[in-house]
Enzyme design. Structure first.
Site, PDB file in Angstrom:
ATOM      1  N   LYS A   1      -4.168   3.315   2.616  1.00  0.00           N
ATOM      2  CA  LYS A   1      -5.244   2.436   2.128  1.00  0.00           C
ATOM      3  C   LYS A   1      -6.445   3.260   1.685  1.00  0.00           C
ATOM      4  O   LYS A   1      -7.117   2.909   0.703  1.00  0.00           O
ATOM      5  CB  LYS A   1      -5.627   1.442   3.221  1.00  0.00           C
ATOM      6  CG  LYS A   1      -4.513   0.435   3.501  1.00  0.00           C
ATOM      7  CD  LYS A   1      -4.773  -0.288   4.803  1.00  0.00           C
ATOM      8  CE  LYS A   1      -3.707  -1.320   5.105  1.00  0.00           C
ATOM      9  NZ  LYS A   1      -3.762  -1.776   6.499  1.00  0.00           N
TER      10      LYS A   1
ATOM     11  N   GLU B   1      -5.268  -6.560  -4.581  1.00  0.00           N
ATOM     12  CA  GLU B   1      -6.357  -6.726  -3.613  1.00  0.00           C
ATOM     13  C   GLU B   1      -5.857  -6.712  -2.168  1.00  0.00           C
ATOM     14  O   GLU B   1      -6.468  -6.104  -1.295  1.00  0.00           O
ATOM     15  CB  GLU B   1      -7.086  -8.050  -3.880  1.00  0.00           C
ATOM     16  CG  GLU B   1      -8.293  -8.288  -3.003  1.00  0.00           C
ATOM     17  CD  GLU B   1      -9.395  -7.270  -3.261  1.00  0.00           C
ATOM     18  OE1 GLU B   1      -9.980  -7.314  -4.337  1.00  0.00           O
ATOM     19  OE2 GLU B   1      -9.653  -6.436  -2.372  1.00  0.00           O
TER      20      GLU B   1
ATOM     21  N   GLU C   1       4.629  -4.130  14.071  1.00  0.00           N
ATOM     22  CA  GLU C   1       6.057  -4.178  13.744  1.00  0.00           C
ATOM     23  C   GLU C   1       6.870  -3.679  14.933  1.00  0.00           C
ATOM     24  O   GLU C   1       6.335  -2.994  15.812  1.00  0.00           O
ATOM     25  CB  GLU C   1       6.349  -3.224  12.577  1.00  0.00           C
ATOM     26  CG  GLU C   1       5.479  -3.415  11.358  1.00  0.00           C
ATOM     27  CD  GLU C   1       5.920  -4.591  10.517  1.00  0.00           C
ATOM     28  OE1 GLU C   1       7.125  -4.892  10.517  1.00  0.00           O
ATOM     29  OE2 GLU C   1       5.061  -5.208   9.878  1.00  0.00           O
TER      30      GLU C   1
ATOM     31  N   GLY D   1       2.563 -10.455  17.323  1.00  0.00           N
ATOM     32  CA  GLY D   1       2.949 -10.354  15.914  1.00  0.00           C
ATOM     33  C   GLY D   1       2.025  -9.463  15.106  1.00  0.00           C
ATOM     34  O   GLY D   1       1.993  -9.523  13.882  1.00  0.00           O
TER      35      GLY D   1
ATOM     36  N   LYS E   1       0.832  -1.234   0.000  1.00  0.00           N
ATOM     37  CA  LYS E   1       0.000   0.000   0.000  1.00  0.00           C
ATOM     38  C   LYS E   1       0.852   1.264   0.000  1.00  0.00           C
ATOM     39  O   LYS E   1       0.417   2.312  -0.467  1.00  0.00           O
ATOM     40  CB  LYS E   1      -0.962   0.010   1.189  1.00  0.00           C
ATOM     41  CG  LYS E   1      -0.317  -0.219   2.531  1.00  0.00           C
ATOM     42  CD  LYS E   1      -0.515  -1.634   3.008  1.00  0.00           C
ATOM     43  CE  LYS E   1       0.176  -1.852   4.330  1.00  0.00           C
ATOM     44  NZ  LYS E   1      -0.067  -3.133   4.918  1.00  0.00           N
TER      45      LYS E   1
ATOM     46  N   GLY F   1      -2.694 -10.613   8.448  1.00  0.00           N
ATOM     47  CA  GLY F   1      -2.384 -12.007   8.768  1.00  0.00           C
ATOM     48  C   GLY F   1      -1.850 -12.728   7.551  1.00  0.00           C
ATOM     49  O   GLY F   1      -2.235 -12.428   6.417  1.00  0.00           O
TER      50      GLY F   1
ATOM     51  N   ILE G   1     -10.319  -9.119   2.358  1.00  0.00           N
ATOM     52  CA  ILE G   1     -11.689  -8.617   2.179  1.00  0.00           C
ATOM     53  C   ILE G   1     -11.791  -8.100   0.735  1.00  0.00           C
ATOM     54  O   ILE G   1     -11.053  -7.191   0.360  1.00  0.00           O
ATOM     55  CB  ILE G   1     -12.018  -7.493   3.196  1.00  0.00           C
ATOM     56  CG1 ILE G   1     -11.801  -7.994   4.629  1.00  0.00           C
ATOM     57  CG2 ILE G   1     -13.435  -6.989   2.996  1.00  0.00           C
ATOM     58  CD1 ILE G   1     -11.933  -6.919   5.696  1.00  0.00           C
TER      59      ILE G   1
ATOM     60  N   ASP H   1      -0.612   4.389   7.649  1.00  0.00           N
ATOM     61  CA  ASP H   1      -0.962   3.166   6.916  1.00  0.00           C
ATOM     62  C   ASP H   1      -2.446   3.202   6.507  1.00  0.00           C
ATOM     63  O   ASP H   1      -2.797   2.867   5.369  1.00  0.00           O
ATOM     64  CB  ASP H   1      -0.673   1.940   7.796  1.00  0.00           C
ATOM     65  CG  ASP H   1      -1.094   0.652   7.126  1.00  0.00           C
ATOM     66  OD1 ASP H   1      -0.364   0.180   6.232  1.00  0.00           O
ATOM     67  OD2 ASP H   1      -2.164   0.120   7.468  1.00  0.00           O
TER      68      ASP H   1
HETATM   69  N1  LIG Z   1       1.745  -9.116   7.109  1.00  0.00           N
HETATM   70  C1  LIG Z   1       0.491  -8.818   6.818  1.00  0.00           C
HETATM   71  O1  LIG Z   1      -0.470  -9.221   7.503  1.00  0.00           O
HETATM   72  C2  LIG Z   1       0.185  -7.964   5.614  1.00  0.00           C
HETATM   73  C3  LIG Z   1      -1.167  -7.685   5.302  1.00  0.00           C
HETATM   74  C4  LIG Z   1      -1.456  -6.919   4.154  1.00  0.00           C
HETATM   75  C5  LIG Z   1      -0.415  -6.445   3.368  1.00  0.00           C
HETATM   76  N2  LIG Z   1       0.887  -6.729   3.708  1.00  0.00           N
HETATM   77  C6  LIG Z   1       1.951  -6.205   2.837  1.00  0.00           C
HETATM   78  O2  LIG Z   1       2.637  -7.301   2.261  1.00  0.00           O
HETATM   79  C7  LIG Z   1       4.004  -6.954   2.051  1.00  0.00           C
HETATM   80  C8  LIG Z   1       4.908  -7.992   2.739  1.00  0.00           C
HETATM   81  O3  LIG Z   1       4.658  -7.964   4.121  1.00  0.00           O
HETATM   82  P1  LIG Z   1       5.281  -9.063   5.120  1.00  0.00           P
HETATM   83  O4  LIG Z   1       4.573  -8.894   6.405  1.00  0.00           O
HETATM   84  O5  LIG Z   1       5.289 -10.398   4.470  1.00  0.00           O
HETATM   85  O6  LIG Z   1       6.783  -8.507   5.256  1.00  0.00           O
HETATM   86  P2  LIG Z   1       8.052  -9.256   5.887  1.00  0.00           P
HETATM   87  O7  LIG Z   1       7.629 -10.394   6.750  1.00  0.00           O
HETATM   88  O8  LIG Z   1       8.937  -8.209   6.434  1.00  0.00           O
HETATM   89  O9  LIG Z   1       8.786  -9.914   4.598  1.00  0.00           O
HETATM   90  C9  LIG Z   1       9.518  -9.166   3.681  1.00  0.00           C
HETATM   91  C10 LIG Z   1      10.317 -10.127   2.797  1.00  0.00           C
HETATM   92  O10 LIG Z   1      11.000  -9.370   1.794  1.00  0.00           O
HETATM   93  C11 LIG Z   1      12.386  -9.599   1.869  1.00  0.00           C
HETATM   94  N3  LIG Z   1      13.037  -8.316   1.593  1.00  0.00           N
HETATM   95  C12 LIG Z   1      12.735  -7.119   2.144  1.00  0.00           C
HETATM   96  N4  LIG Z   1      13.513  -6.141   1.623  1.00  0.00           N
HETATM   97  C13 LIG Z   1      14.340  -6.753   0.753  1.00  0.00           C
HETATM   98  C14 LIG Z   1      15.383  -6.291  -0.090  1.00  0.00           C
HETATM   99  N5  LIG Z   1      15.750  -4.996  -0.123  1.00  0.00           N
HETATM  100  N6  LIG Z   1      16.021  -7.191  -0.881  1.00  0.00           N
HETATM  101  C15 LIG Z   1      15.669  -8.488  -0.845  1.00  0.00           C
HETATM  102  N7  LIG Z   1      14.677  -8.996  -0.067  1.00  0.00           N
HETATM  103  C16 LIG Z   1      14.036  -8.132   0.716  1.00  0.00           C
HETATM  104  C17 LIG Z   1      12.676 -10.120   3.265  1.00  0.00           C
HETATM  105  O11 LIG Z   1      13.822 -10.938   3.230  1.00  0.00           O
HETATM  106  P3  LIG Z   1      14.341 -11.749   4.558  1.00  0.00           P
HETATM  107  O12 LIG Z   1      13.327 -12.830   4.783  1.00  0.00           O
HETATM  108  O13 LIG Z   1      15.670 -12.296   4.160  1.00  0.00           O
HETATM  109  O14 LIG Z   1      14.399 -10.735   5.657  1.00  0.00           O
HETATM  110  C18 LIG Z   1      11.393 -10.907   3.548  1.00  0.00           C
HETATM  111  O15 LIG Z   1      11.495 -12.221   3.016  1.00  0.00           O
HETATM  112  C19 LIG Z   1       4.173  -5.522   2.595  1.00  0.00           C
HETATM  113  O16 LIG Z   1       4.026  -4.612   1.545  1.00  0.00           O
HETATM  114  C20 LIG Z   1       3.009  -5.397   3.576  1.00  0.00           C
HETATM  115  O17 LIG Z   1       2.605  -4.071   3.751  1.00  0.00           O
HETATM  116  C21 LIG Z   1       1.204  -7.477   4.809  1.00  0.00           C
END
Ligand SMILES: NC(=O)c1ccc[n+]([C@@H]2O[C@H](COP(=O)([O-])OP(=O)(O)OC[C@H]3O[C@@H](n4cnc5c(N)ncnc54)[C@H](OP(=O)(O)O)[C@@H]3O)[C@@H](O)[C@H]2O)c1
Length: 432
Positions: A208, A132, A193, A190, A108, A305, A139, A204
């Site tokens: 959205k 989405e 952050e 969890g 986002k 999640g 949702i 944030d």
């Molecule tokens: N978590 C949720 O519930 C949720 C919900 C809706 C949307 N989102 C969105 O989904 C996206 C991912 O979220 P997430 O929670 O999965 O994040 P996350 O757990 O921090 O995972 C990020 C991943 O990207 C890799 N990464 C980050 N920066 C990098 C870079 N510069 N070069 C190479 N690899 C890199 C990290 O590598 P490492 O594993 O080696 O650290 C990790 O595997 C975000 O945009 C977030 O806003 C998340």
């Protein structure tokens, strides 16, 4: 016999969402083949640390630190960006679209700031861009706006769009916890952050809201257009006082068209306990869309999640590769109208206002005198204790400018124990 088409997916990011997506794709290979006629092959996954233990995923996936490694595959059909953050993610999404690849992202941050440019880029290169999961996780509000509601004339979009802050406020209310303890609990579970600033500052939710309002109203919009306040200013006392007035406190993202202008904001609002938003608790999200033909539509469910989010990302991938939903940004996404933003002098709400002070005579008279001078009319006033003096006021509808001016003047009083604060009271949007 139905043919199964092989589809090559490049995964950028294998953290919370990326790893859940990889697991889903492996676990549901048969179901995906049966329902969509495709086999999704994740060729490479981009991560920062290739040494990290990834719960058995290392046996199924090949990891790299080099973006080029993902892009060098000539067969690459879909790039899935789940890196988070801004710069690297934006560069990767642009690179994908410029190379003629379809892109799915949940980011986002980049969509709110650069979504209009990315739509243009996708269109020029004949690629799909689907996102989405970027708003309210699984949702299905964006795809409803794209498909079923594509021709509706909307006048309001309101939502609880940030699960972290909704969890914190729910805990503060239910457990009577101070803000800091509720935040620590969210981090422990969890849900927040280590650096929770984008969530608790309201940014944030504003990101959205930009994505949602852009789609619902077909307008050009950036996060800078949305006055934004977070929840750091909400205390357990405010929740108790709100309850005294039959309300709860929710961080609402509100965008409405009124008199040809856009009124938008993200702020903690008092919400009457009987209102639907009051029953959206913990990390849940809700969106209400209000339109001319459809009236009021409520969408609610998990707002974050690993699994719900990965589910929405997988849905986007399948929409694109089966061609069952057009994801190439078209006319609507490319021809966004400019709309004037309502000024603080034009935006009116009822407000909850609190002044906390050391017991002194004539406080009430001084407070009401300031409000009167600023043009803020008092509807209800109560002096409430809780260990110190509090004047809590519910106002009649007042402009945002008048309330800001009165807060600035009230802050000059010398017997205060906290900075005076005001939160809008959520009223149903008026259509126009
Ligand atoms: N978590 C949720 O519930 C949720 C919900 C809706 C949307 N989102 C969105 O989904 C996206 C991912 O979220 P997430 O929670 O999965 O994040 P996350 O757990 O921090 O995972 C990020 C991943 O990207 C890799 N990464 C980050 N920066 C990098 C870079 N510069 N070069 C190479 N690899 C890199 C990290 O590598 P490492 O594993 O080696 O650290 C990790 O595997 C975000 O945009 C977030 O806003 C998340």
């Amino acid at each position: 016999v139905l043919q199964i088409r092989e589809v090559t997916v490049g995964l950028l990011g294998c953290g919370v969402v990326g790893s859940a997506l990889a697991e889903l794709i492996h676990a549901e290979e048969k179901e995906i083949a049966a329902s969509a006629g495709v086999k999704l092959n994740i060729t490479k996954a981009l991560v920062r640390d290739t040494e990290k233990d990834r719960n058995g995923l290392k046996k199924k996936l090949s990891f790299t630190k080099e973006l080029e490694e993902v892009f060098k595959d000539k067969e690459l059909d879909v790039v899935v960006e789940l890196l988070g953050g801004e710069e690297t993610a934006l560069a990767a999404v642009k690179k994908g679209l410029e190379a003629g690849r379809n892109v799915v992202t949940a980011n986002k941050l980049i969509l709110s700031a650069h979504g209009e440019e990315l739509n243009q880029l996708a269109n020029r290169n004949g690629c799909s861009l689907a996102y989405e999961a970027s708003v309210a996780s699984c949702i299905p509000v964006l795809q409803s706006l794209d498909v079923t509601l594509a021709a509706e004339n909307f006048h309001a979009v309101t939502g609880i769009l940030n699960g972290t802050t909704n969890f914190i406020l729910s805990q503060m209310e239910r457990g009577n916890l101070p803000y800091g303890e509720a935040l620590a609990l969210a981090q422990q579970k969890g849900l927040a952050e280590t650096d929770p600033s984008l969530d608790v500052s309201g940014q944030d939710a504003a990101h959205k809201l930009v994505i949602l309002a852009r789609k619902a109203f077909n307008i050009s919009l950036t996060p800078a257009d949305i006055p934004t306040a977070g929840i750091t200013n909400v205390s357990a006392e405010d929740l108790r006082f709100a309850a005294h007035f039959g309300c709860t406190v929710k961080l609402l993202a509100v965008a409405r068209k009124r008199n040809g202008k856009l009124e938008a904001r993200v702020a903690p609002h008092l919400v009457p306990t009987g209102h639907t938003f009051a029953s959206i608790n913990d990390e849940s999200n809700a969106v209400v869309l209000e339109g001319e033909a459809v009236g009021k539509l409520l969408f609610a469910g998990p707002g974050a999640g690993a699994l719900p989010t990965a589910r929405a990302v997988l849905g986007d991938i399948l929409s694109i590769v089966t061609g069952e939903r057009a994801c190439i940004p078209g006319r609507k996404a490319l021809n966004l109208a400019k709309i004037p933003l309502a000024s603080p002098e034009e935006t009116r709400s009822r407000y909850y206002l609190r002044v906390a002070f050391n017991d002194q005579p004539h406080v009430l008279a001084q407070v009401t005198c300031i409000l009167d001078a600023c043009g803020v009319e008092v509807h209800r006033v109560e002096a409430l204790g809780l260990g110190q003096g509090n004047i809590v006021i519910l106002t009649h509808p007042a402009t945002e400018a008048a309330v800001s001016a009165s807060l600035a003047e009230l802050a000059e009083l010398d017997f205060l124990t906290e900075r005076p604060k005001a939160f809008p009271i959520f009223d149903e949007p008026q259509s126009n």
